[in-house]
Motif scaffolding. Structure first.
Motif, PDB file in Angstrom:
ATOM      1  N   GLN A  82       0.838  -1.188   0.000  1.00  0.00           N
ATOM      2  CA  GLN A  82       0.000   0.000   0.000  1.00  0.00           C
ATOM      3  C   GLN A  82       0.877   1.243   0.000  1.00  0.00           C
ATOM      4  O   GLN A  82       2.044   1.198   0.375  1.00  0.00           O
ATOM      5  CB  GLN A  82      -0.942   0.022   1.206  1.00  0.00           C
ATOM      6  N   SER A  83       0.287   2.361  -0.483  1.00  0.00           N
ATOM      7  CA  SER A  83       1.002   3.635  -0.505  1.00  0.00           C
ATOM      8  C   SER A  83       0.436   4.553   0.565  1.00  0.00           C
ATOM      9  O   SER A  83      -0.746   4.486   0.897  1.00  0.00           O
ATOM     10  CB  SER A  83       0.874   4.292  -1.879  1.00  0.00           C
ATOM     11  N   THR A 133       5.025  10.216  -1.328  1.00  0.00           N
ATOM     12  CA  THR A 133       4.432   8.911  -1.082  1.00  0.00           C
ATOM     13  C   THR A 133       5.480   7.826  -0.900  1.00  0.00           C
ATOM     14  O   THR A 133       6.420   7.699  -1.691  1.00  0.00           O
ATOM     15  CB  THR A 133       3.486   8.545  -2.241  1.00  0.00           C
ATOM     16  N   TYR A 160       1.376  10.255  -4.993  1.00  0.00           N
ATOM     17  CA  TYR A 160       0.565   9.404  -5.853  1.00  0.00           C
ATOM     18  C   TYR A 160      -0.461   8.626  -5.043  1.00  0.00           C
ATOM     19  O   TYR A 160      -0.340   8.460  -3.828  1.00  0.00           O
ATOM     20  CB  TYR A 160       1.422   8.481  -6.717  1.00  0.00           C
ATOM     21  N   ASN A 161      -1.504   8.144  -5.753  1.00  0.00           N
ATOM     22  CA  ASN A 161      -2.546   7.342  -5.126  1.00  0.00           C
ATOM     23  C   ASN A 161      -3.214   6.509  -6.220  1.00  0.00           C
ATOM     24  O   ASN A 161      -2.775   6.504  -7.355  1.00  0.00           O
ATOM     25  CB  ASN A 161      -3.560   8.225  -4.392  1.00  0.00           C
ATOM     26  N   ALA A 162      -4.309   5.838  -5.857  1.00  0.00           N
ATOM     27  CA  ALA A 162      -4.974   4.889  -6.758  1.00  0.00           C
ATOM     28  C   ALA A 162      -4.020   3.770  -7.146  1.00  0.00           C
ATOM     29  O   ALA A 162      -4.021   3.267  -8.273  1.00  0.00           O
ATOM     30  CB  ALA A 162      -5.536   5.591  -7.999  1.00  0.00           C
ATOM     31  N   LEU A 163      -3.197   3.343  -6.184  1.00  0.00           N
ATOM     32  CA  LEU A 163      -2.205   2.308  -6.414  1.00  0.00           C
ATOM     33  C   LEU A 163      -2.878   0.973  -6.709  1.00  0.00           C
ATOM     34  O   LEU A 163      -3.839   0.587  -6.043  1.00  0.00           O
ATOM     35  CB  LEU A 163      -1.318   2.174  -5.171  1.00  0.00           C
ATOM     36  N   TYR A 189       0.937   0.426 -10.528  1.00  0.00           N
ATOM     37  CA  TYR A 189       0.653   1.682 -11.229  1.00  0.00           C
ATOM     38  C   TYR A 189      -0.124   2.599 -10.292  1.00  0.00           C
ATOM     39  O   TYR A 189      -0.844   2.142  -9.389  1.00  0.00           O
ATOM     40  CB  TYR A 189      -0.149   1.431 -12.502  1.00  0.00           C
ATOM     41  N   ALA A 190       0.026   3.903 -10.529  1.00  0.00           N
ATOM     42  CA  ALA A 190      -0.685   4.893  -9.718  1.00  0.00           C
ATOM     43  C   ALA A 190      -0.811   6.176 -10.536  1.00  0.00           C
ATOM     44  O   ALA A 190      -0.155   6.341 -11.566  1.00  0.00           O
ATOM     45  CB  ALA A 190       0.063   5.172  -8.408  1.00  0.00           C
ATOM     46  N   TYR A 195      -6.824  -0.773 -16.203  1.00  0.00           N
ATOM     47  CA  TYR A 195      -6.643  -0.036 -14.935  1.00  0.00           C
ATOM     48  C   TYR A 195      -7.865   0.840 -14.693  1.00  0.00           C
ATOM     49  O   TYR A 195      -8.127   1.783 -15.443  1.00  0.00           O
ATOM     50  CB  TYR A 195      -5.374   0.805 -15.061  1.00  0.00           C
ATOM     51  N   ILE A 244      -9.882   3.499 -12.376  1.00  0.00           N
ATOM     52  CA  ILE A 244      -9.564   4.518 -11.382  1.00  0.00           C
ATOM     53  C   ILE A 244     -10.754   5.447 -11.155  1.00  0.00           C
ATOM     54  O   ILE A 244     -11.605   5.631 -12.033  1.00  0.00           O
ATOM     55  CB  ILE A 244      -8.335   5.354 -11.795  1.00  0.00           C
ATOM     56  N   ASP A 247     -10.926   3.009  -2.162  1.00  0.00           N
ATOM     57  CA  ASP A 247     -10.171   2.055  -2.967  1.00  0.00           C
ATOM     58  C   ASP A 247     -11.126   1.028  -3.560  1.00  0.00           C
ATOM     59  O   ASP A 247     -12.188   0.743  -2.999  1.00  0.00           O
ATOM     60  CB  ASP A 247      -9.097   1.344  -2.142  1.00  0.00           C
TER      61      ASP A 247
END
Length: 204
Positions: free
Chosen positions: A21-22, A27, A53-56, A66-67, A115, A117, A153
């Motif tokens: 997790q991020s 980050t 970054y987020n949406a890892l 990816y994020a 992906y 998001i 998430d």
């Protein structure tokens, strides 16, 4: 545990399940460790990145994480994250609309490497999920049949995106092809109220 290889290379999980997790800004990347008593702890993976970054999400098609970037004026940028939190900016995704101030918060991959998001819509419900081609940097919009509250998430399982509304304790299931939304009371499913900022599916 994470199988350590050359920095920047793809992740190759060893036997068992590896959860990453991020957190924070800038980050950092953390391995989530399940303890014998059922609690969890985290351990840093590499150094803190120079990005927010987020949406890892983990891409099973190539082994990379990816994020999306979340700094102002950088929110079109897709990041690829390899071993030791080595981050590569792949460039701008071709969103055909203004992104505004909302931040990317939720992401998941299907088995084909698509992906999915979504953002923390600050003015109301989430009405769309965006499906990114991480190779072409193109995007398709998946309109939802009903608005959902902010989902911190997503997790992809059996053709659906699953998530829990932020502080609403509402469990959502979204058909990843049609955008059909179903929802249930999380309390009725035994989920305590709170913020579910990371979601994953175990192999079983």
């Amino acid at each position: 545990p994470v199988a350590h290889a050359a920095a920047g290379g793809p992740f190759v999980p060893s036997a068992g399940t590896t959860v990453l997790q991020s957190q924070d800004n800038p980050t950092g990347l953390f391995e989530v460790i399940q303890n014998a008593d059922g609690t969890v702890s985290t351990s840093p993976v590499g150094a803190v990145s120079g990005f927010a970054y987020n949406a890892l999400a983990y891409n099973p098609a190539d082994g990379y994480l990816y994020a999306m970037r979340n700094e102002p004026n950088q929110k079109r940028h897709l990041l690829r994250i390899g071993q030791e939190n080595t981050v590569t900016d792949l460039g701008e995704v071709a969103f055909g609309f203004a992104l505004g101030t909302d931040e990317w918060v939720a992401g998941a991959f299907d088995s084909a490497g698509n992906y999915y998001i979504s953002r923390n819509n600050t003015v109301g419900a989430i009405n769309n999920v965006y499906v990114v081609d991480v190779t072409a940097l193109s995007v398709q919009t998946l309109p939802l049949t009903a608005g959902v509250t902010i989902v911190p998430d997503w997790v992809f399982k059996d053709g659906f995106l699953w998530g829990i509304g932020d502080q609403t304790n509402t469990l959502y299931r979204v058909n990843a092809t049609s955008g059909q939304v179903e929802s249930w009371s999380g309390a009725a499913q035994g989920l305590p109220a709170g913020r579910y900022g990371a979601a994953w599916a175990y192999d079983n």
